[in-house]
Design an enzyme around this catalytic site. Structure first.
Site, mmCIF file in Angstrom:
data_model
loop_
_atom_site.group_PDB
_atom_site.id
_atom_site.type_symbol
_atom_site.label_atom_id
_atom_site.label_comp_id
_atom_site.label_asym_id
_atom_site.label_seq_id
_atom_site.Cartn_x
_atom_site.Cartn_y
_atom_site.Cartn_z
ATOM 1 N N HIS A 281 0.811 -1.220 0.000
ATOM 2 C CA HIS A 281 0.000 0.000 0.000
ATOM 3 C C HIS A 281 0.846 1.272 0.000
ATOM 4 O O HIS A 281 0.345 2.351 -0.325
ATOM 5 C CB HIS A 281 -0.932 0.028 1.216
ATOM 6 C CG HIS A 281 -2.355 -0.267 0.885
ATOM 7 N ND1 HIS A 281 -3.135 0.564 0.124
ATOM 8 C CD2 HIS A 281 -3.135 -1.329 1.193
ATOM 9 C CE1 HIS A 281 -4.338 0.047 0.002
ATOM 10 N NE2 HIS A 281 -4.365 -1.112 0.632
ATOM 11 N N ASP B 40 -2.063 2.093 -4.605
ATOM 12 C CA ASP B 40 -3.370 2.297 -3.999
ATOM 13 C C ASP B 40 -4.275 1.110 -4.317
ATOM 14 O O ASP B 40 -4.177 0.508 -5.385
ATOM 15 C CB ASP B 40 -3.978 3.595 -4.558
ATOM 16 C CG ASP B 40 -5.307 3.909 -3.916
ATOM 17 O OD1 ASP B 40 -6.332 3.626 -4.556
ATOM 18 O OD2 ASP B 40 -5.310 4.406 -2.780
#
Length: 130
Positions: free
Chosen positions: A101, A105
């Site tokens: 992450h 995204d």
């Protein structure tokens, strides 16, 4: 021997035949312990084939220094809805992705997986891929 993972350079610019040739060459080098350190460096994304061993759902760990890993799971037959509202037996394969992450995204990862799914489903049974 341990696990060694060669990096395919500029994979996005290669044809399926080009990828197959390079994977064959790198695989042979890996099996004969002739891969150089440079041939294992610099990857950003890994593709794993746990399905070759019968796995239908796995949770891969992102290799250090990479952004994501996707696994291709075992192909099996399953009942699926058809466009006309009926149901039919189809070949089904789960694709599982893990991603960092900090670099990617979730929306981008989801869109990527939708694109992979769309492209795989677009192949016709009689279509040549080379």
């Amino acid at each position: 021997w341990g696990l060694v993972v060669p990096a395919v350079r500029d994979a996005g610019g290669k044809s399926i035949a080009g990828l197959a040739r390079e994977l064959r060459t790198l695989g042979e080098k890996a099996r004969t312990r002739k891969l150089s350190v440079e041939e294992m460096r610099g990857a950003t994304f890994t593709i794993d084939n746990t399905g070759a061993f019968g796995s239908i759902l796995s949770q891969p760990i992102v290799p250090v220094g990479q952004v994501a890993i996707i696994t291709t799971e075992a192909i099996r037959r399953g009942l699926r809805p058809l466009d006309d509202g009926a149901f039919g037996v189809r070949a089904v394969m789960n694709l599982c992705i893990s991603f960092d992450h900090r670099a990617l995204d979730g929306a981008e990862a989801g869109a990527f997986m939708q694109d992979v799914k769309r492209r795989l489903e677009a192949y016709a049974a009689d279509q040549q891929v080379y």
